[in-house]
Design an enzyme around this catalytic site. Structure first.
Site, short mmCIF file in Angstrom:
data_model
loop_
_atom_site.label_atom_id
_atom_site.label_comp_id
_atom_site.label_asym_id
_atom_site.label_seq_id
_atom_site.Cartn_x
_atom_site.Cartn_y
_atom_site.Cartn_z
N ASP A 15 1.12 -1.22 0.18
CA ASP A 15 0.12 0.01 0.15
C ASP A 15 0.92 1.25 -0.07
O ASP A 15 0.52 2.39 0.58
CB ASP A 15 -0.92 0.08 1.31
CG ASP A 15 -1.78 -1.24 1.28
OD1 ASP A 15 -2.28 -1.71 0.26
OD2 ASP A 15 -1.98 -1.77 2.23
N LYS A 18 1.99 2.16 -5.12
CA LYS A 18 2.86 1.53 -6.20
C LYS A 18 2.08 1.73 -7.76
O LYS A 18 2.37 2.05 -8.69
CB LYS A 18 3.24 0.14 -6.37
CG LYS A 18 4.08 -0.29 -5.08
CD LYS A 18 4.56 -1.91 -4.94
CE LYS A 18 3.19 -2.68 -4.41
NZ LYS A 18 2.99 -2.21 -3.04
N GLY A 44 -4.01 -4.29 -4.35
CA GLY A 44 -4.94 -3.38 -5.01
C GLY A 44 -4.35 -2.05 -5.51
O GLY A 44 -4.17 -1.06 -4.65
N HIS A 45 -3.97 -1.90 -6.84
CA HIS A 45 -3.10 -1.02 -7.42
C HIS A 45 -4.05 0.22 -7.87
O HIS A 45 -4.71 -0.05 -8.67
CB HIS A 45 -2.12 -1.47 -8.30
CG HIS A 45 -1.06 -2.22 -7.54
ND1 HIS A 45 -0.27 -2.77 -8.17
CD2 HIS A 45 -1.03 -2.98 -6.25
CE1 HIS A 45 0.36 -3.37 -7.62
NE2 HIS A 45 0.25 -3.50 -6.16
N GLN A 231 2.44 -5.98 -2.94
CA GLN A 231 2.68 -6.22 -1.52
C GLN A 231 4.15 -5.31 -1.25
O GLN A 231 4.60 -4.55 -2.09
CB GLN A 231 2.76 -7.50 -1.22
CG GLN A 231 1.42 -8.20 -1.16
CD GLN A 231 0.80 -8.79 -2.16
OE1 GLN A 231 1.68 -9.44 -3.01
NE2 GLN A 231 -0.23 -8.55 -2.56
P1 IMP Z 1 -2.68 -12.59 1.90
O1 IMP Z 1 -1.60 -12.20 1.08
O2 IMP Z 1 -3.99 -12.65 1.69
O3 IMP Z 1 -2.27 -14.24 2.19
O4 IMP Z 1 -2.45 -11.85 3.18
C1 IMP Z 1 -1.21 -12.03 4.14
C2 IMP Z 1 -0.91 -10.73 4.79
O5 IMP Z 1 -0.40 -9.77 3.77
C3 IMP Z 1 -2.08 -10.00 5.40
O6 IMP Z 1 -1.43 -9.33 6.65
C4 IMP Z 1 -2.73 -9.05 4.26
O7 IMP Z 1 -3.14 -8.06 5.22
C5 IMP Z 1 -1.08 -8.63 3.76
N1 IMP Z 1 -1.33 -8.19 2.52
C6 IMP Z 1 -1.61 -9.00 1.20
N2 IMP Z 1 -1.62 -8.19 0.20
C7 IMP Z 1 -1.52 -6.76 0.69
C8 IMP Z 1 -1.47 -5.52 -0.02
O8 IMP Z 1 -1.66 -5.58 -1.49
N3 IMP Z 1 -1.16 -4.53 0.66
C9 IMP Z 1 -1.20 -4.45 1.98
N4 IMP Z 1 -1.30 -5.67 2.66
C10 IMP Z 1 -1.47 -6.70 1.96
#
Ligand code: IMP
Length: 435
Positions: A15, A18, A44-45, A231
């Site tokens: 977040d 990007k 979520g870009h 991420q």
């Molecule tokens: P997962 O990727 O859904 O397995 O989530 C694992 C961890 O990564 C959690 O803490 C999510 O909130 C975090 N996470 C996954 N994708 C994002 C992102 O695009 N932005 C921020 N946090 C993310």
């Protein structure tokens, strides 16, 4: 023929903004290709152009730029339903997504309904210790990949292979869902029919991405390729705050295994750093603010997940984390985002080091015992009152704002080349051209 490569990497917990930066650079530097190489629709870009707000979960953020080819590499996990809806949403903006515009690796793994079910049940069973995932089935899909029972895009478009793999996997997962998680079984025929329909929509975009890049390398044209990270470094499965991480390599190394392209000499490795820190989900966060300033950052920065809508935890900028990201990813350029959100805070603080048991550490230690017990050492820096959202030149920024930026440069030893002062493409200050 000249190929230039740029990596865009999140330096914190995702977040960082990007999407806006990929879109901005794509347009400004006539980028020919944008490649996603890790993660899935947990990302979520957000891109804002004029009054249009577009959130890309799977499609690379170069998608709205005419002439830019977007590639989803083998390291990405794809929920076909989400992908198709996203394509349709973009097409509603009169942007035609043809097979020349979008190419999807046949080796990318697909997210199945049982992945989402298992993740839900597994998170429920962890109670207070849950990871706080996005619930999109990301972790179980990567687990199947590692366990060598995953289903890939190339399998999906072959009905015989797909139906056999689905049958076998459902035999296993239905047992697990019923006996361990007390859940309902998933119907084979229903999933088969649904996914076969998806296969027909996705088929034209499926590509041997490796060979595609090979042809590019042997052609006579010039290319500029952006590798768009999802991420952030602290969510990387290896380098992040494990186990509170995502299940893929969101750092630079993920490009080599997840894009399909190996012949890369990076012209720039850009670390995207938010001017303060945020994190969604559980896990250590040394500079977290649970007070009014944390709330102020959350509200002013609209810090609510673009995928799940969850409020993001907010805190001060953490320099040891930035230095760690710089090291892990070999970052040679920083883009500082959301600097405008800090306007109006009288006294800003930056974490310059940590303290544990009377000892000080000016570097990040990725170890649960340390992170559970350390205390951030905060340095106070004067804030600024002015709204900076329409400032176009670095020199015109308030003095304290310039000091804040110079402090980051001094401590990370990396130039802050671009500064983002608002969500729109126009709200961007270029200090140094990156290409
Ligand atoms: P997962 O990727 O859904 O397995 O989530 C694992 C961890 O990564 C959690 O803490 C999510 O909130 C975090 N996470 C996954 N994708 C994002 C992102 O695009 N932005 C921020 N946090 C993310």
């Amino acid at each position: 023929m000249v190929i230039k490569s740029v990596a865009i990497i999140g330096t914190q917990w995702g977040d960082e903004g990007k999407g806006k930066i990929v879109d901005f650079i794509t347009k400004k530097y006539n980028i020919t290709h944008v490649v996603r190489y890790s993660g899935g629709n947990n990302a979520g870009h957000t891109i804002i152009v004029g009054d249009k707000k577009i959130v890309c979960h799977l499609l690379p953020s170069g998608i709205i730029n005419p002439g830019t080819i977007c590639i989803i590499g083998n390291g990405v996990v794809i929920d076909p339903e989400v992908l198709i809806k996203e394509i349709q949403k973009i097409e509603m903006l009169n942007i035609k997504i043809t097979s020349d515009k979008l190419k999807i690796s046949e080796n990318a793994h697909i997210i199945m309904p049982y992945h989402k079910q298992i993740e839900l049940k597994s998170e429920e069973s962890k109670g207070r210790n849950k990871i706080g995932t996005t619930g999109r089935g990301i972790g179980p899909t990567y687990a199947d990949k590692i366990n060598r029972i995953g289903i890939r895009i190339g399998d999906l478009i072959n009905k015989e292979i797909f139906s056999n793999k689905l049958k076998k996997n459902l035999e296993f997962y239905n047992k697990l869902l019923i006996s361990i998680y007390n859940g309902d079984p998933i119907n084979y025929e229903k999933v088969l029919e649904e996914y076969i329909n998806y296969a027909e929509i996705i088929r034209p975009f499926v590509e041997n991405v490796n060979h595609y890049f090979f042809k590019l390398l042997n052609s006579n044209s010039d290319y500029i390729i952006i590798f768009e990270g999802a991420q952030g470094t602290l969510l990387d499965i290896d380098y992040g705050t494990y186990p509170y991480v995502t299940s893929s390599n969101s750092t630079l190394g993920g490009i080599f295994t997840g894009s399909g392209f190996g012949n890369i000499q990076f012209n720039k490795i850009i670390g995207i750093a938010k001017a303060y820190s945020t994190r969604v989900g559980n896990g250590p966060f040394p500079t977290e603010l649970k007070d009014d300033i944390g709330k102020y950052l959350q509200n002013k920065g609209k810090e609510f997940g673009s995928t799940t809508g969850r409020p993001r935890r907010c805190g001060w900028l953490d320099i040891p984390i930035l230095k760690y990201s710089v090291n892990i990813n070999n970052i040679n350029s920083i883009v500082l985002t959301k600097l405008d959100v800090l306007s109006g805070i009288k006294k800003l603080k930056i974490c310059t080091k940590y303290e544990l048991d009377g000892k000080e550490f000016d570097y990040f230690i990725n170890n649960q015992t340390f992170l559970d017990n350390c205390r951030p050492v905060l340095e106070e820096i004067g804030g600024w009152e002015e709204d900076i959202t329409n400032i176009k030149e670095f020199e015109k920024l308030p003095d304290n704002c310039k000091k804040y930026i110079r402090k980051i440069e001094e401590m990370t030893k990396v130039p802050v080349d671009i500064i983002s002062t608002g969500p729109d493409r126009n709200q961007t200050i270029i200090r140094n051209e990156i290409l």
